[in-house]
Write an enzyme that holds these catalytic residues in place. Sequence first.
Site, mmCIF file in Angstrom:
data_model
loop_
_atom_site.group_PDB
_atom_site.id
_atom_site.type_symbol
_atom_site.label_atom_id
_atom_site.label_comp_id
_atom_site.label_asym_id
_atom_site.label_seq_id
_atom_site.Cartn_x
_atom_site.Cartn_y
_atom_site.Cartn_z
ATOM 1 N N ASP A 129 -0.886 10.396 -27.122
ATOM 2 C CA ASP A 129 0.508 10.836 -27.181
ATOM 3 C C ASP A 129 0.562 12.194 -26.496
ATOM 4 O OD1 ASP A 129 2.924 11.964 -27.931
ATOM 5 O OD2 ASP A 129 2.888 11.051 -29.926
ATOM 6 N N ASP A 153 7.515 8.094 -16.590
ATOM 7 C CA ASP A 153 8.426 6.952 -16.784
ATOM 8 C C ASP A 153 8.489 6.671 -18.288
ATOM 9 O OD1 ASP A 153 10.098 4.915 -15.868
ATOM 10 O OD2 ASP A 153 8.472 3.467 -15.632
ATOM 11 N N LYS A 193 11.989 9.951 -15.753
ATOM 12 C CA LYS A 193 13.100 9.120 -16.197
ATOM 13 C C LYS A 193 14.056 9.955 -17.044
ATOM 14 C CE LYS A 193 12.052 5.060 -18.338
ATOM 15 N NZ LYS A 193 12.445 3.912 -17.516
#
Length: 245
Positions: A129, A153, A193
């Site tokens: 993570d 992304d 993104k």
Amino acid sequence: MAEGSGRDKKGSSGRSYRSKAGLTRQPKKMRGRKPSSQRWLTRQLNDPFVAEAKKKGYRSRAAIKLEQMDGKHKFLKPHMRVVDLGCAPGGWLQYVARECRLDAGKGCLVGIDLLETDPVSGADIMVGDINEEGVLEEVATRIGGKADAVLSDMAAATTGHRQTDHLRTMALLELALDFAGQILQPGGLFLAKAFRGGADANFMKLLNERFEKVRYLKPDASRAESVETYLLATGFQPPENDETG
Ligand SMILES: C[S@@+](CC[C@H](N)C(=O)[O-])C[C@H]1O[C@@H](n2cnc3c(N)ncnc32)[C@H](O)[C@@H]1O
């Protein structure tokens, strides 16, 4: 209406993708599936970018979006050192490894995701993570110092609740920028993104302060009805008090 059923969009190759008869193909074995799953299957079956990704050997439709953005703006160059945040299942990794000619042994590509990613030639892949302690340092060690490009992304699992999904994506975008700010070398680029109209004024201010040029990109493969968009920021300028270099 399923995407592609009545429109005359074009694939990134420029070809029209509507079937000759203009019909929407229906998946077999729809019985017993939820309507949302039926819609997803129908859309996948009729989506020219799914077909294009498959034909080109990409693991994801998302790779076509990166191919289109880079094809137009030419930000990936041979032998770059690239970090790909949220890399699974590996479509972007495949594209970057090829475009940056990593098989030649120069440059470097490190991918990270919460999920396992099957190996991609030329890429060093981690499970983790990006918000966890120690991850940035580990990526920096693997990349061998600073990176030329940070791509993200990353997307959170959608809840169907628009505002919640929006907030989660924006939180990931902020994390990605923070990550990029610590690992990019001067002049580096950041592609991430985002949601159309989503980045708040403070975020855009920070982005504009840190980079010479900031643009919103909407590749053809990003569905027109989707609020998804990408932010491309080039010419990273580290803050003057930066001592991480
Ligand atoms: C749309 S997919 C990426 C697709 C990829 N670009 C490709 O072409 O194959 C988004 C990914 O972001 C990952 N992700 C979400 N939050 C993350 C986090 N905090 N750290 C690392 N990866 C994360 C998800 O696990 C998911 O695999």
